[in-house]
Write an enzyme that holds these catalytic residues in place. Structure first.
Site, PDB file in Angstrom:
ATOM      1  N   ARG A   1      22.437  83.461  -2.338  1.00 52.68           N
ATOM      2  CA  ARG A   1      24.032  82.937  -2.520  1.00 52.68           C
ATOM      3  C   ARG A   1      24.458  82.417  -3.820  1.00 52.68           C
ATOM      4  O   ARG A   1      23.640  81.764  -4.414  1.00 52.68           O
ATOM      5  CB  ARG A   1      24.106  81.946  -1.400  1.00 52.68           C
TER       6      ARG A   1
ATOM      7  N   SER B   1      13.685  78.425  -3.704  1.00 52.84           N
ATOM      8  CA  SER B   1      12.816  78.029  -2.579  1.00 52.84           C
ATOM      9  C   SER B   1      11.676  78.484  -2.349  1.00 52.84           C
ATOM     10  O   SER B   1      11.111  79.125  -1.438  1.00 52.84           O
ATOM     11  CB  SER B   1      13.796  78.136  -1.165  1.00 52.84           C
TER      12      SER B   1
ATOM     13  N   ASP C   1      15.614  74.445  -1.241  1.00 52.96           N
ATOM     14  CA  ASP C   1      16.365  74.570  -0.241  1.00 52.96           C
ATOM     15  C   ASP C   1      16.506  73.005   0.591  1.00 52.96           C
ATOM     16  O   ASP C   1      17.532  72.444   0.890  1.00 52.96           O
ATOM     17  CB  ASP C   1      16.542  75.850   0.720  1.00 52.96           C
TER      18      ASP C   1
END
Ligand code: ADP
Ligand code: MG
Length: 462
Positions: A78, A147, A200
């Site tokens: 994202r 992550s 994350d």
């Protein structure tokens, strides 16, 4: 008939081996707390990385300006931009775009992956509207949520320890991922500086704290699983740096790699692990997270067809394909409330090519999903209990202080049986009094905002 008897026996055996009664969960939680201490005491002292994040203060709400975030760590990545307006304005405006990663890039080269990401980010920046404003002469600044396990060397640098979650790319382990990304950004002609490298869990913790001052930990339950929490810096023996002003340090636990003899492991888990890209590693993650739950179910169903011809005499060929049954498929079937389990039948047909299934067989499929999902959810609850123990928040306090855990990830968000089981298990383990002050909060994509907030907090212009 004999066939159903054998299938039922496989199911009973599975249920027994997956059992996670309260006493066992307490052992798991205690083991997590013990490993947390060990991991904080010395580098490599535990299966838990307990990585020092260099994040020593969480967002205050004062953050101001235009910042970006890039989230890489699963099947999608994202990009996000957010205009922050300080104490009053808060999040003035944000825009986000999600791009799926072509699978060949997950096992290709580091350059290809980072070039692909940088190109997408450049395109995103190029599409910026008028309502986002970068002051003249300023460089764009980015919070990079990466992550995978990283050994941080500062707030904006760190080297990859290993790939997980189906990624396996040569030549990235040991490299500084910020340097890699920066190189790719340069190649795109994009003038942007990475001012924070987080994962994350830390992004979610930061985003969660921005929303709610009582957030002390964050848990990810998505493709993989991990947790981060706020530790007192003077309780980290392996930290030899200066004590931060805040007295706090955020710890990235890398709890996916937890393992313990108390974990209920089955032959299916052992085979899945042995055949995985990272055998022997991420054992806790392989019991809990979205990448693996559907695959465990597939393996059980395969055994049932081999031992008990669950779906007729032939073994459906597709049932032999690893990872063909995903966790979203599993949860669709698990949540089927129709009396004839229509959705289960449709999934069996569409995913596994099994044209017709008996109601009895469909019921068995649901029962397998139930056992596997609830084991994962209960073990995740035990992990959270372990953190609460470490923080001394698993016992009634004198101050009635709220304790908030921010949770993010598609598994927790969409798999209702999973999230409800996790919450009820934690409540049961904590007891009424303590659980009345412990809140679990869905932090829906708080990680993106969190990374942007941390980029702002570590801006070169402060
Ligand atoms: P990531 O962990 O890859 O960053 P997400 O947090 O969005 O991404 O989680 C995606 C994962 O969540 C998927 O890989 C899948 O395992 C799980 N998931 C997504 N949707 C569902 C669903 N409807 N039911 C169960 N699990 C789901
Ligand atoms: Mg994610």
């Amino acid at each position: 008939s004999k066939r159903w008897g054998r299938a039922a026996a496989v199911l009973r055996d599975l249920e027994e081996r997956c059992a996670a009664p309260p006493a066992r969960l307490r052992q798991v939680a205690d083991a997590v707390a013990v490993e947390m201490h060990a991991g904080l005491a010395s580098e490599g002292g535990s299966k838990l990385g307990m990585i020092i994040s260099y994040v020593d203060s969480l967002p205050s709400g004062q953050e101001k300006g235009l910042f970006y975030a890039l989230d890489l760590g699963g099947t999608n990545f994202r990009v996000l931009r957010v205009q922050l307006g300080g104490k009053e304005g808060r999040v003035v405006k944000q825009e986000c775009e999600e791009i799926s990663i072509p699978t060949h890039l997950m096992t290709g080269t580091s350059h290809e992956l980072f070039d692909f990401i940088a190109a997408a980010l450049a395109k995103f920046v190029a599409s910026e509207g008028e309502d986002f404003h970068l002051p003249d002469g300023r460089q764009r600044e980015l919070g990079f949520t990466f992550s995978f396990p990283v050994k941080q060397s500062s707030i904006a640098s760190g080297t990859l320890i290993k790939w997980t979650k189906g990624f396996s790319i040569d030549g990235t382990v040991g490299e500084d991922v910020v340097a890699e990304l920066s190189r790719a950004l340069d190649c795109q002609g994009l003038d942007m500086k990475v001012t924070a490298l987080v994962n994350d869990t830390i992004g979610t913790l930061a985003g969660g704290r921005y929303d709610d001052n009582d957030v002390v930990a964050a848990v990810i339950l998505g493709t993989g699983t991990n947790a981060a929490y706020v530790e007192r810096a003077n309780a980290i023996p392996k930290w030899h740096g200066l004590l931060p002003k805040s007295g706090d340090m955020v710890i990235n636990m890398e709890w996916g790699n937890f393992r313990s003899t108390h974990l209920p492991l089955t032959e299916f888990d052992q085979a899945l692990d042995a055949e995985s890209l990272n055998p022997g590693e991420q054992i806790y993650e392989k019991l809990i997270s979205g990448m693996y739950l559907g695959e465990i179910v597939r393996r059980v169903l395969l055994k049932m067809t081999q031992e008990a011809s669950l779906f007729g005499d032939d073994i459906p060929p597709k049932l032999k394909i690893p990872f063909i049954l995903t966790t979203p498929h599993m949860s669709m079937m698990h949540h089927d409330r129709s009396p004839d389990l229509r959705t289960v039948g449709a999934e069996m047909r569409d995913i596994l090519g099994i044209q017709s299934t008996s109601l009895k067989a469909r019921r068995l499929v649901v029962a397998v999903c139930d056992i596997v999902a609830k084991r994962g959810a209960r073990l995740a609850a035990a992990g959270i209990l372990g953190i609460l123990k470490k923080l001394g928040r698993d016992i009634p306090g004198s101050d009635k202080q709220r304790t908030v855990i921010a949770i993010d990830g598609g598994l927790y968000e969409h798999y209702t049986v999973f999230s409800e089981t996790l919450e009820s298990t934690l409540r049961d383990m904590l007891g009424e009094e303590v659980s009345s002050s412990v809140v679990i909060k869905l932090a829906n994509d708080g990680s993106g905002i969190g990374a942007a907030l941390l980029a702002a907090a570590h801006s070169q212009y402060l």
